[in-house]
Design an enzyme around this catalytic site. Structure first.
Site, PDB file in Angstrom:
ATOM      1  N   ARG A  72      -5.526   0.735  -5.334  1.00  0.00           N
ATOM      2  CA  ARG A  72      -4.611   0.278  -4.278  1.00  0.00           C
ATOM      3  C   ARG A  72      -4.569  -1.240  -4.203  1.00  0.00           C
ATOM      4  O   ARG A  72      -5.527  -1.908  -4.602  1.00  0.00           O
ATOM      5  CB  ARG A  72      -5.035   0.849  -2.933  1.00  0.00           C
ATOM      6  CG  ARG A  72      -6.448   0.441  -2.553  1.00  0.00           C
ATOM      7  CD  ARG A  72      -7.048   1.349  -1.535  1.00  0.00           C
ATOM      8  NE  ARG A  72      -7.303   2.643  -2.114  1.00  0.00           N
ATOM      9  CZ  ARG A  72      -8.440   3.295  -2.035  1.00  0.00           C
ATOM     10  NH1 ARG A  72      -9.440   2.777  -1.387  1.00  0.00           N
ATOM     11  NH2 ARG A  72      -8.606   4.454  -2.588  1.00  0.00           N
ATOM     12  N   ASP A  87      -6.478  -1.844   1.311  1.00  0.00           N
ATOM     13  CA  ASP A  87      -6.922  -0.803   2.235  1.00  0.00           C
ATOM     14  C   ASP A  87      -7.622  -1.536   3.360  1.00  0.00           C
ATOM     15  O   ASP A  87      -8.451  -2.414   3.102  1.00  0.00           O
ATOM     16  CB  ASP A  87      -7.884   0.159   1.529  1.00  0.00           C
ATOM     17  CG  ASP A  87      -8.325   1.304   2.420  1.00  0.00           C
ATOM     18  OD1 ASP A  87      -7.486   1.845   3.157  1.00  0.00           O
ATOM     19  OD2 ASP A  87      -9.516   1.662   2.374  1.00  0.00           O
ATOM     20  N   ASP A 120      -9.827  -0.789   6.710  1.00  0.00           N
ATOM     21  CA  ASP A 120     -10.541   0.208   7.507  1.00  0.00           C
ATOM     22  C   ASP A 120     -11.122  -0.442   8.751  1.00  0.00           C
ATOM     23  O   ASP A 120     -11.704  -1.536   8.669  1.00  0.00           O
ATOM     24  CB  ASP A 120     -11.683   0.834   6.708  1.00  0.00           C
ATOM     25  CG  ASP A 120     -11.206   1.806   5.646  1.00  0.00           C
ATOM     26  OD1 ASP A 120     -10.167   2.458   5.853  1.00  0.00           O
ATOM     27  OD2 ASP A 120     -11.875   1.913   4.601  1.00  0.00           O
ATOM     28  N   ARG A 174       0.840  -1.194   0.000  1.00  0.00           N
ATOM     29  CA  ARG A 174       0.000   0.000   0.000  1.00  0.00           C
ATOM     30  C   ARG A 174       0.875   1.244   0.000  1.00  0.00           C
ATOM     31  O   ARG A 174       1.795   1.372   0.784  1.00  0.00           O
ATOM     32  CB  ARG A 174      -0.903   0.010   1.243  1.00  0.00           C
ATOM     33  CG  ARG A 174      -1.740   1.276   1.416  1.00  0.00           C
ATOM     34  CD  ARG A 174      -2.848   1.342   0.367  1.00  0.00           C
ATOM     35  NE  ARG A 174      -3.453   2.656   0.293  1.00  0.00           N
ATOM     36  CZ  ARG A 174      -4.616   2.987   0.793  1.00  0.00           C
ATOM     37  NH1 ARG A 174      -5.323   2.098   1.444  1.00  0.00           N
ATOM     38  NH2 ARG A 174      -5.082   4.200   0.652  1.00  0.00           N
TER      39      ARG A 174
END
Length: 163
Positions: A95, A98, A100, A83
């Protein structure tokens, strides 16, 4: 103290399924994987240009890591898996991965680096569809509605499908 996190993995570059497997393997070194959803194929959200479809998967992990410490760890996992910097002039970018933090139990926090629950959950179908698969009855600790209701009320019409 044990914390239960629900995370969302996302990516659209490289071998995304392999990257997700590697991310989960690394995350499991710091906690116990309780559950994971199916893999979802999703239309890019918030992009100005044409980019490859994204893949998303939600996981639940139990760990001793407090939220800020866990965020630091997850950002290291992202870097390990290729990343690049998260922001490019505040625009969305393709990307490899990711990660989260969506929820941490019923914890509510808002700092410059981390907001829990994630502030955009209710606006993004690509987040709500995977969440609804495993946690449809989970009550959002700020909005006080369950995930199924949030999905039913979501105005995002983006295409989200099982891979």
């Amino acid at each position: 103290m044990q914390y239960i996190y629900i995370l969302l993995l996302g990516g659209n570059l490289g071998n995304v399924t392999q990257t997700f497997e590697e991310a989960i393997s690394l995350i499991k070194k710091k906690g116990e994987l309780n559950s994971k959803t199916s893999l979802y194929k999703t239309a890019p959200w918030g992009f100005d240009e044409q980019v490859p479809l994204f893949y998303n998967q939600a996981i639940e992990i139990m760990t001793d890591y407090e939220p800020m410490e866990f965020l630091d760890f997850l950002q290291e996992v992202e870097k390990t898996l290729g990343r690049e910097e998260k922001t490019h002039n505040n625009r969305y970018t393709s990307r490899t991965i990711d990660i989260d933090i969506l929820f941490c139990g019923n914890i509510v926090m808002n700092t410059p680096r981390l907001t829990i629950p994630h502030p955009q959950i209710q606006n993004r179908r690509f987040v709500l569809e995977p969440l609804n698969e495993k946690w449809s009855h989970f009550i959002h600790p700020v909005l006080h509605k369950d995930v199924a209701t949030l999905l039913g009320n979501c105005n995002d019409c983006s295409e989200v499908s099982l891979d």
